[in-house]
Design a protein around this motif. Structure first.
Motif: not given
Length: 51
Positions: A8, A10, A34, A37, A40-41
């Motif tokens: 991911w 961050q 997911e 805060d 993403t990805d």
């Protein structure tokens, strides 16, 4: 058994899980990441045992 890791982004920094998961556990980790805060990805990737 097939092993999986979770990757991911961050706050703009790429991250990768330090442990290998089975498929259901990797998907659970993906779902939890997911919801955080700045994350993403999120992806679940296949890895070889010991990788």
């Amino acid at each position: 058994m097939q092993n999986y890791k979770v990757t991911w982004i961050q706050d703009g920094e790429p991250k990768r899980s330090g442990v290998a998961y089975d498929k259901p556990s990797a998907e659970d980790r993906k779902t939890r990441l997911e919801q955080e805060d700045g994350v993403t990805d999120v992806q679940v990737i296949k890895v070889k045992p010991g990788e």
